[in-house]
Scaffold this motif. Sequence first.
Motif, short mmCIF file in Angstrom:
data_model
loop_
_atom_site.label_atom_id
_atom_site.label_comp_id
_atom_site.label_asym_id
_atom_site.label_seq_id
_atom_site.Cartn_x
_atom_site.Cartn_y
_atom_site.Cartn_z
N UNK A 32 -9.05 -1.36 14.44
CA UNK A 32 -7.80 -1.33 13.70
C UNK A 32 -7.69 -2.48 12.71
N UNK A 33 -8.19 -3.66 13.11
CA UNK A 33 -8.14 -4.79 12.18
C UNK A 33 -8.97 -4.49 10.95
N UNK A 35 -11.20 -1.69 20.38
CA UNK A 35 -10.24 -0.92 19.58
C UNK A 35 -9.50 -1.82 18.60
N UNK A 36 -9.25 -3.07 19.01
CA UNK A 36 -8.56 -4.01 18.12
C UNK A 36 -9.42 -4.26 16.88
N UNK A 38 -1.84 1.31 13.61
CA UNK A 38 -2.83 0.33 14.07
C UNK A 38 -2.16 -0.91 14.63
N UNK A 64 -2.95 -3.64 22.85
CA UNK A 64 -4.26 -4.05 23.37
C UNK A 64 -4.32 -5.56 23.55
N UNK A 88 -7.40 8.92 16.35
CA UNK A 88 -6.95 7.77 15.57
C UNK A 88 -8.15 7.07 14.94
N UNK A 90 0.84 -1.20 0.00
CA UNK A 90 0.00 0.00 0.00
C UNK A 90 0.87 1.24 0.00
N UNK A 114 -5.26 -7.44 27.01
CA UNK A 114 -6.46 -8.28 27.11
C UNK A 114 -6.18 -9.77 27.21
N UNK A 162 -9.51 -1.63 9.66
CA UNK A 162 -8.73 -0.70 8.84
C UNK A 162 -7.69 -1.46 8.00
N UNK A 163 -6.96 -2.37 8.67
CA UNK A 163 -5.91 -3.11 7.96
C UNK A 163 -6.52 -3.92 6.83
N UNK A 197 -6.76 11.84 21.64
CA UNK A 197 -5.85 10.95 20.94
C UNK A 197 -6.53 9.73 20.32
N UNK A 198 -7.16 8.90 21.16
CA UNK A 198 -7.77 7.68 20.65
C UNK A 198 -8.88 8.03 19.67
N UNK A 217 -13.53 -5.61 25.54
CA UNK A 217 -12.15 -5.17 25.70
C UNK A 217 -11.39 -5.19 24.37
N UNK A 218 -11.94 -5.86 23.34
CA UNK A 218 -11.26 -5.93 22.05
C UNK A 218 -11.78 -4.88 21.07
N UNK A 245 -1.41 1.98 8.95
CA UNK A 245 -1.51 0.55 9.22
C UNK A 245 -0.55 0.17 10.35
N UNK A 256 -9.48 9.10 12.12
CA UNK A 256 -8.63 8.96 10.94
C UNK A 256 -8.91 7.64 10.25
N UNK A 272 -2.68 -2.61 18.19
CA UNK A 272 -3.21 -3.98 18.30
C UNK A 272 -2.31 -4.80 19.22
N UNK A 299 -7.62 -1.71 3.91
CA UNK A 299 -6.50 -1.19 3.14
C UNK A 299 -5.87 -2.26 2.26
#
Lengths: 371, 329
Positions: free
Chosen positions: B305-306, B301-302, A138, A145, B260, A127, A149, B308-309, B256-257, B298-299, A135, B263, A142, B312
């Motif tokens: 982001x996943x 935010x993960x 992120x 986190x 992100x 990309x 967790x 997003x990945x 901040x969070x 608890x996951x 990415x 974005x 990840x 992309x």
Amino acid sequence: MSYAQRGMDWVRALPKPAKIVLWVLFLVFLFALPLLNIPFITTPDSDFGGVLFTVSTYVLVALGLNIVVGYAGLLDLGYVGFYAIGAYTVGVLSSLHGSWPWLWTVPVAIGAALISGILLGAPTLRVRGDYLAIVTLGFGEIVRLTLVNSQWLNGAQGISNIPRPPGAELFEVPSLDWSSGAPVVDLSNTTTFLKFGITDQIPYYWLALSVILLVLLFDKLVKDSRVGRAWEATREDEDAAELMGVPTFRFKLLAFALGACIGGLSGALFAGKAGFISPDSFVLLLSILFIAAVVVGGAGNRWGVILGAIVVGYFPERFRDFADFRVLVFGLALMLLAIFRPQGILPPRRAVRAIEADEKLEALEEGEVRV
Amino acid sequence: MQYLFDNFWALTITGLTLGAVYALVALGYTLVYGVLRLINFAHSEVFMYGTFAALWVVTFLGGNATGSIAQVIFWIAMMFVAAMAMSGLIAVLLERFAYRPLRKRNAPPLIALISAIGASFVLAEIMGLREKITGWFGLDTPLATYVRNSRNNAGMPEIITPQPVFTLGDYAVTNVDIFVIVGAIAIMIMLDQFVKRSRLGRGIRAVAQDPESAALMGVNRDRVIQVTFLVGGVMAGAAAAFYMLKIGITRYDAGFILGVKAFTAAVLGGIGNLRGALLGGFVLGLAENYGSAIVGTEWKDVVAFLLLVVILLFRPTGLLGESLGKARA
């Protein structure tokens, strides 16, 4: 040309034996630095050996990140992820789910960081540049986190009782005392050579410094090889490089993986010194500080990057008096630097030449210079 | 999985309210990316200042849960005005001091990011140290209500009590939910029309398409960039006011969070594309809520982001593609 640049050129022009002597003297000075207790440089509020170790981890991380950002031109905002993977590999193998000695876990930590670097890089390096930044941002989050967790990794409590690096108690090294105004050898305040204990942090600094020297050697060999030139070509113009037969994707992945290795190595060092790690040690802010270290110093120039890491790692510790305001001051400094010295404190020589050439060309176009 | 089906409507509505806030903040990223091709890393702080402006104005006016309808409307209106003015001001200052000097020197994009990171630290820390800073001028006692405990959470008095309006499945949709979702969409339609129809909007599109040609055609590039930052800031201010109505708590590092995430929303929808930001915000809000219902809160935010990945990797230009400049006139 800046004074720093001029100094570098002066050193380069010396005859080889003189250079070697200078280098050896400088190395001895670096190793002795925590014992010399030089006034003003020494941090008054925190243990100087510990501060030097922190600065060394910054230097190590910055050298690794420099391969990714400076040489290959890939903006990685999640570098702390590899750092965390290195540290947690050490923690899991040596304390939480095993009892390996620290030294054995280090290669595994490097390997784990390498694999995660390839796993992250293989899909994402295709990309575009600025998306890569997000990415990787992120990815860093990840990783953190997941650490928070995951019960298997002990969650937010982290891992304690990580064994220390193996050492020996060979001889005592005295330090200098400056309290009377002049340096006096202080025999009562000594450091045991290579005893990795809790109170005396100087041996950790020596270890980190030695690792830095090895990484520097490796860095020089790689940068001056075909690989380094391929990175440079890819960074400057990816399409042109591809047309000239450089497999750009493979070289980008290599840079990413090598950077990840060094990140993992620094994480392993950190875990071995701290003895305790938790997800709080790997916040996103750290990634940003790492990037700042690279760019402040001058991405692409290993000496500049080291200088940047020292600035970012050392100054907040030295000026703890302004503890509350240090992030504020740091932010202001970043802004001022970006405005007044955008290439970094010590930019790569080629970049300096390119800028000079650009300026000349512009002057020619404007007709201010007659040829 | 059962949890997801049992609470489907609750998750959907809260996901949409959150998504509305993401979408409004995402607009700021998208607009600036469209005209300058750089990530405005400090935009999250623009949002954070908006939340504080909203909080202060409500505190100043003595807002509480027992006001009459006229009073509540007045408080909410003042809240929006204050938050939008504050965020707009911060965004313009940001452009003036963190970006314009760099543009004049043709600095590489990486340097703009560093400058933005610096500005972001400065803005967040000024807010986090406001008790100390006002203390220098002896103002910390008179302003105690506003600056006390500046590093902790600051809560806003509730001015509208959430009341169920109608039920969807077994979730009672409240007046606050409706206000946030409908209000955010209305603001975004207004922005879309502004960019599409107004003279300044045409300038923004021209600069996004081709800065040099735009300059040759007489577009004042600096002015357009300033307006872009202002508009992005005002949108973030609106988002901040909605956020304070729904969540009601803020802190000096609250941006901040959320920044992100916003974005992420902008990239998800296709950065540089205004409608993409709207879609991306809602998709992200929903995906986050559904995802966390399946794998655990608890996951959350993960999951974001996943997502997003994955997007992309399979569709690098986002859901709707990048097209602030390419939008038809």
